[in-house]
Design a protein around this motif. Structure first.
Motif, PDB file in Angstrom:
ATOM      1  N   LYS A  40       0.820  -1.203   0.000  1.00 49.08           N
ATOM      2  CA  LYS A  40       0.000   0.000   0.000  1.00 49.08           C
ATOM      3  C   LYS A  40       0.862   1.264   0.000  1.00 49.08           C
ATOM      4  CE  LYS A  40      -3.762  -2.435   0.113  1.00 49.08           C
ATOM      5  NZ  LYS A  40      -4.499  -2.674   1.350  1.00 49.08           N
ATOM      6  N   PHE A  41       1.992   1.215   0.706  1.00 49.19           N
ATOM      7  CA  PHE A  41       2.890   2.370   0.722  1.00 49.19           C
ATOM      8  C   PHE A  41       3.497   2.601  -0.666  1.00 49.19           C
ATOM      9  CE2 PHE A  41       7.097   4.316   1.321  1.00 49.19           C
ATOM     10  CZ  PHE A  41       6.734   5.477   1.986  1.00 49.19           C
ATOM     11  N   ALA A  42       3.925   1.519  -1.309  1.00 50.53           N
ATOM     12  CA  ALA A  42       4.514   1.634  -2.643  1.00 50.53           C
ATOM     13  C   ALA A  42       3.502   2.190  -3.645  1.00 50.53           C
ATOM     14  CB  ALA A  42       5.030   0.277  -3.110  1.00 50.53           C
ATOM     15  N   GLU A  43       2.246   1.750  -3.530  1.00 51.11           N
ATOM     16  CA  GLU A  43       1.206   2.264  -4.430  1.00 51.11           C
ATOM     17  C   GLU A  43       1.017   3.763  -4.219  1.00 51.11           C
ATOM     18  OE1 GLU A  43      -2.189  -0.073  -3.495  1.00 51.11           O
ATOM     19  OE2 GLU A  43      -1.471  -1.853  -4.567  1.00 51.11           O
ATOM     20  N   ALA A  44       1.018   4.181  -2.947  1.00 51.04           N
ATOM     21  CA  ALA A  44       0.835   5.602  -2.647  1.00 51.04           C
ATOM     22  C   ALA A  44       1.996   6.432  -3.164  1.00 51.04           C
ATOM     23  CB  ALA A  44       0.673   5.797  -1.135  1.00 51.04           C
ATOM     24  N   VAL A  45       3.219   5.922  -3.030  1.00 53.50           N
ATOM     25  CA  VAL A  45       4.397   6.632  -3.530  1.00 53.50           C
ATOM     26  C   VAL A  45       4.292   6.827  -5.045  1.00 53.50           C
ATOM     27  CG1 VAL A  45       6.879   6.473  -3.912  1.00 53.50           C
ATOM     28  CG2 VAL A  45       5.935   5.952  -1.660  1.00 53.50           C
ATOM     29  N   GLY A  46       3.853   5.774  -5.739  1.00 57.14           N
ATOM     30  CA  GLY A  46       3.689   5.882  -7.183  1.00 57.14           C
ATOM     31  C   GLY A  46       2.698   6.969  -7.553  1.00 57.14           C
ATOM     32  N   GLU A  47       1.580   7.035  -6.830  1.00 60.59           N
ATOM     33  CA  GLU A  47       0.567   8.058  -7.097  1.00 60.59           C
ATOM     34  C   GLU A  47       1.105   9.452  -6.795  1.00 60.59           C
ATOM     35  OE1 GLU A  47      -2.694   6.829  -4.721  1.00 60.59           O
ATOM     36  OE2 GLU A  47      -3.187   5.079  -5.967  1.00 60.59           O
ATOM     37  N   VAL A  48       1.891   9.583  -5.722  1.00 61.63           N
ATOM     38  CA  VAL A  48       2.473  10.875  -5.361  1.00 61.63           C
ATOM     39  C   VAL A  48       3.433  11.348  -6.447  1.00 61.63           C
ATOM     40  CG1 VAL A  48       4.043  12.035  -3.763  1.00 61.63           C
ATOM     41  CG2 VAL A  48       2.184  10.637  -2.874  1.00 61.63           C
ATOM     42  N   VAL A  49       4.284  10.441  -6.933  1.00 59.15           N
ATOM     43  CA  VAL A  49       5.251  10.808  -7.981  1.00 59.15           C
ATOM     44  C   VAL A  49       4.532  11.276  -9.241  1.00 59.15           C
ATOM     45  CG1 VAL A  49       7.023   9.912  -9.537  1.00 59.15           C
ATOM     46  CG2 VAL A  49       7.082   9.310  -7.117  1.00 59.15           C
ATOM     47  N   LEU A  50       3.496  10.559  -9.637  1.00 58.15           N
ATOM     48  CA  LEU A  50       2.744  10.952 -10.831  1.00 58.15           C
ATOM     49  C   LEU A  50       2.068  12.307 -10.633  1.00 58.15           C
ATOM     50  CD1 LEU A  50       1.104   7.529 -11.785  1.00 58.15           C
ATOM     51  CD2 LEU A  50       2.944   8.706 -13.000  1.00 58.15           C
ATOM     52  N   GLN A  51       1.530  12.544  -9.436  1.00 58.42           N
ATOM     53  CA  GLN A  51       0.888  13.824  -9.160  1.00 58.42           C
ATOM     54  C   GLN A  51       1.904  14.964  -9.171  1.00 58.42           C
ATOM     55  OE1 GLN A  51      -2.291  14.452  -9.019  1.00 58.42           O
ATOM     56  NE2 GLN A  51      -1.948  16.636  -8.639  1.00 58.42           N
ATOM     57  N   ILE A  52       3.081  14.737  -8.599  1.00 55.77           N
ATOM     58  CA  ILE A  52       4.129  15.764  -8.597  1.00 55.77           C
ATOM     59  C   ILE A  52       4.538  16.106 -10.024  1.00 55.77           C
ATOM     60  CG2 ILE A  52       6.551  16.198  -8.015  1.00 55.77           C
ATOM     61  CD1 ILE A  52       6.067  14.641  -5.409  1.00 55.77           C
ATOM     62  N   LEU A  53       4.659  15.087 -10.877  1.00 57.12           N
ATOM     63  CA  LEU A  53       5.015  15.342 -12.275  1.00 57.12           C
ATOM     64  C   LEU A  53       3.963  16.223 -12.948  1.00 57.12           C
ATOM     65  CD1 LEU A  53       6.310  11.835 -13.410  1.00 57.12           C
ATOM     66  CD2 LEU A  53       7.643  13.938 -13.251  1.00 57.12           C
ATOM     67  N   ARG A  54       2.684  15.936 -12.679  1.00 52.91           N
ATOM     68  CA  ARG A  54       1.614  16.741 -13.288  1.00 52.91           C
ATOM     69  C   ARG A  54       1.689  18.192 -12.814  1.00 52.91           C
ATOM     70  NH1 ARG A  54      -1.636  12.351 -11.264  1.00 52.91           N
ATOM     71  NH2 ARG A  54      -1.901  10.720 -12.851  1.00 52.91           N
ATOM     72  N   GLU A  55       1.959  18.374 -11.520  1.00 56.40           N
ATOM     73  CA  GLU A  55       1.965  19.718 -10.950  1.00 56.40           C
ATOM     74  C   GLU A  55       3.198  20.523 -11.349  1.00 56.40           C
ATOM     75  OE1 GLU A  55       1.654  19.065  -6.801  1.00 56.40           O
ATOM     76  OE2 GLU A  55      -0.478  18.505  -6.851  1.00 56.40           O
ATOM     77  N   GLU A  56       4.328  19.860 -11.506  1.00 56.09           N
ATOM     78  CA  GLU A  56       5.578  20.564 -11.727  1.00 56.09           C
ATOM     79  C   GLU A  56       5.916  20.789 -13.196  1.00 56.09           C
ATOM     80  OE1 GLU A  56       7.334  22.046  -9.457  1.00 56.09           O
ATOM     81  OE2 GLU A  56       5.965  21.331  -7.889  1.00 56.09           O
ATOM     82  N   LEU A  57       5.224  20.110 -14.104  1.00 53.47           N
ATOM     83  CA  LEU A  57       5.483  20.367 -15.515  1.00 53.47           C
ATOM     84  C   LEU A  57       5.056  21.793 -15.842  1.00 53.47           C
ATOM     85  CD1 LEU A  57       4.337  16.999 -17.139  1.00 53.47           C
ATOM     86  CD2 LEU A  57       6.658  17.923 -17.096  1.00 53.47           C
ATOM     87  N   PRO A  58       5.824  22.496 -16.668  1.00 51.18           N
ATOM     88  CA  PRO A  58       5.510  23.896 -16.970  1.00 51.18           C
ATOM     89  C   PRO A  58       4.123  24.057 -17.599  1.00 51.18           C
ATOM     90  CG  PRO A  58       7.533  23.188 -18.067  1.00 51.18           C
ATOM     91  CD  PRO A  58       6.989  22.005 -17.370  1.00 51.18           C
ATOM     92  N   GLN A  59       3.517  25.212 -17.354  1.00 49.19           N
ATOM     93  CA  GLN A  59       2.198  25.510 -17.891  1.00 49.19           C
ATOM     94  C   GLN A  59       2.324  26.366 -19.154  1.00 49.19           C
ATOM     95  OE1 GLN A  59      -0.549  24.145 -16.287  1.00 49.19           O
ATOM     96  NE2 GLN A  59       1.035  23.158 -15.036  1.00 49.19           N
ATOM     97  N   GLY A  60       1.192  26.593 -19.793  1.00 50.03           N
ATOM     98  CA  GLY A  60       1.174  27.461 -20.968  1.00 50.03           C
ATOM     99  C   GLY A  60       1.686  26.779 -22.218  1.00 50.03           C
TER     100      GLY A  60
END
Length: 348
Positions: A240-260
């Motif tokens: 369950k921890f590994a699954e959560a880490v995977g989701e966190v990494v994917l979310q961080i990538l979405r948030e940190e990719l440049p906009q516009g």
């Protein structure tokens, strides 16, 4: 199996998104994996879900009555509902009408139904759920077991998990000589609780796998080990921890990719890389866990499984069937018993 296509029975009523997402994943599996699929569930609901897809060849539906709800006690529910979808699916394997079962429903009910309907393989005291994790080395996964079937374990159970994991790693994951590690709080032989100490000695003395020592938490995804064994309590927390880490990494990538506009251009360039990242760390890409040690192939998927997870669960099932995992585990224990009889201990 020979050249015949694997026949997979899918619990169409199991999971939070059943039967719609289950049907979608099953249809994709038939088209892309070349398997035969039997959908087990309520006839009207499954047919209604099927009508949302344009297919000239609907999947075969095996009628069942009811399902085991998440709040029910597995054994009593299975006895009260003999025609529940998970019971009917397991019976298809027992009768030879299917080669494997996939279920995203009540995991406890799936395990109990497998034990009641299919039984354990000779020499196996406790079946275990094995989950395949990605590692830091591309293309080199690790199988961790048990990740939830057995909260309390004896050393001999963990030894059996190591043997079964080694067989899966060798014949399905393609590792010539799988390296086994025991999950522990330190690398030293003297570390751990009583279970860890006794299991370490048992694995060290065993000639049935390649045991290379203790694995700390940071070693699980290092690629140093091919098989990691632990009790189901620790393994489930790890999963369950590994699954959560995977989701966190994917979310961080979405948030940190440049906009516009510049961001869209960058994303388009990085899209193949991002897709590969998702395939390596998203738990939906792995489909679920294989219940090793029962007399048949059973894949237990996440309750939140959607079509991609169901598709990948069917892929896991097909790989286990094609590579005869259950038969190889059975043969390993039969050969070991015959060897023990022909070579009695000197002090016997």
């Amino acid at each position: 199996m020979g050249s015949t296509r694997a026949r997979i029975a899918i619990d169409a009523m199991g999971g939070d998104h059943a039967p719609g997402e289950v049907v979608a994943g099953a249809l994709r599996a038939r088209e892309e994996l070349g398997v035969e699929v039997l959908l087990v569930g309520d006839l009207e609901q499954v047919e209604a879900a099927m009508r949302h897809h344009s297919t000239s060849s609907p999947l075969e539906i095996i009628s069942a009555e009811g399902t085991v709800e998440m709040g029910e006690e597995p054994l009593s529910a299975l006895r009260r509902k003999p025609k529940a979808s998970i019971n009917v699916a397991m019976d298809l394997v027992k009768q030879g009408r299917a080669d494997a079962v996939v279920s995203a429903g009540h995991s406890g009910a799936a395990m109990a139904a497998a034990l009641l309907r299919l039984g354990r393989l000779p020499g196996i005291d406790r079946p275990a759920i094995g989950a395949v994790f990605p590692t830091m080395i591309a293309g080199k996964p690790v199988i961790v077991l048990d990740v939830g079937a057995n909260v309390d374990c004896k050393p001999k159970f963990l030894e059996q998990f190591a043997v079964m994991g080694s067989i899966y790693s060798q014949y399905v994951l393609g590792v010539t000589e799988p390296k086994v590690g025991l999950l522990n709080i330190g690398e030293e032989d003297c570390k751990g609780n009583d279970l860890a100490l006794r299991t370490h000695q048992l694995l060290q003395e065993s000639d049935r796998m390649t045991f290379i020592g203790n694995a700390e938490g940071r070693d699980v995804l290092s690629g140093q080990f091919d098989v990691i064994v632990c009790d189901g309590f620790v393994g489930n927390v790890l999963l369950k921890f590994a699954e959560a880490v995977g989701e966190v990494v994917l979310q961080i990538l979405r948030e940190e990719l440049p906009q516009g506009m510049h961001g869209k251009l960058g994303v388009s360039i990085l899209k193949p890389n991002l897709k590969r990242i998702k395939q390596r760390i998203d738990h939906a890409e792995h489909g679920g866990g294989l219940l090793l040690g029962v007399n048949g192939v059973c894949i237990i998927s996440h309750g939140s499984s959607q079509a991609p997870s169901i598709f990948n669960a069917v892929r896991l099932a097909r790989e286990a069937v094609d590579n005869q995992v259950s038969d190889r585990i059975r043969a390993n224990y039969v050969e070991n018993q015959e060897s023990a009889v022909s070579s009695p201990r000197a002090d016997a």
